[in-house]
Design a protein around this motif. Structure first.
Motif, short mmCIF file in Angstrom:
data_model
loop_
_atom_site.label_atom_id
_atom_site.label_comp_id
_atom_site.label_asym_id
_atom_site.label_seq_id
_atom_site.Cartn_x
_atom_site.Cartn_y
_atom_site.Cartn_z
N ARG A 91 0.84 -1.20 0.00
CA ARG A 91 0.00 0.00 0.00
C ARG A 91 0.87 1.25 0.00
O ARG A 91 1.88 1.32 0.70
CB ARG A 91 -0.90 0.01 1.21
N ASP A 92 0.45 2.21 -0.77
CA ASP A 92 1.12 3.51 -0.78
C ASP A 92 0.72 4.26 0.49
O ASP A 92 -0.48 4.42 0.77
CB ASP A 92 0.68 4.29 -2.02
N THR A 135 -1.87 0.53 -5.02
CA THR A 135 -0.95 -0.47 -4.49
C THR A 135 0.05 -0.86 -5.57
O THR A 135 -0.21 -0.76 -6.76
CB THR A 135 -1.70 -1.73 -4.02
N LYS A 136 1.21 -1.29 -5.11
CA LYS A 136 2.28 -1.71 -6.02
C LYS A 136 2.70 -3.12 -5.66
O LYS A 136 2.48 -3.59 -4.55
CB LYS A 136 3.48 -0.77 -5.89
N LYS A 137 3.34 -3.78 -6.61
CA LYS A 137 3.84 -5.14 -6.38
C LYS A 137 5.13 -5.06 -5.58
O LYS A 137 6.02 -4.27 -5.90
CB LYS A 137 4.09 -5.84 -7.71
N GLY A 138 5.20 -5.86 -4.54
CA GLY A 138 6.40 -5.94 -3.73
C GLY A 138 6.71 -7.41 -3.44
O GLY A 138 5.99 -8.30 -3.89
#
Length: 111
Positions: A21-22, A28-31
């Motif tokens: 989550r930003d 949201t981004k992939k991590g």
């Protein structure tokens, strides 16, 4: 027959994809999240890499086989060795169940 412990000298990390989550409310981004570490035998599958280089490819995939003691591994995970990510392409147990082989590729993405 299992790979002797002395040949499993590469320390690898297993990581699984997660949505991050930003903190400012952005998308949201992939991590990647740490799952486990293991010792493995690393074998470069040089024929696939050599063919790509010989064909003049600017970018190519390095194919690597990892032999290790059996454990739970998902195909969506990745392996990281010394900061280099490898995407998992196949997971196969040995016939006697004493070890497993994981085929990975690196070079085009972050795993």
């Amino acid at each position: 027959m299992a790979t002797p412990a002395g040949q499993r000298r590469h320390r690898i990390r297993f990581e699984r994809p997660v949505d991050v989550r930003d903190p400012l409310g952005g998308p949201t981004k992939k991590g990647w999240e740490f799952v486990a570490e293991a010792w493995a035998k690393k074998t470069n599958q040089l024929s696939a890499t050599a063919e790509a280089i010989a064909a003049g490819a600017e970018r190519y995939r390095e194919q690597v086989r990892w032999d290790l003691i059996p454990r739970h591994v998902e195909p969506t995970w990745r392996i990281v060795e010394r900061g280099k990510p490898y995407a998992i392409k196949s997971i196969a147990p040995s016939n006697d169940g004493s070890e497993m082989a994981i085929i990975t590729v690196a070079g085009l993405s972050d795993g």
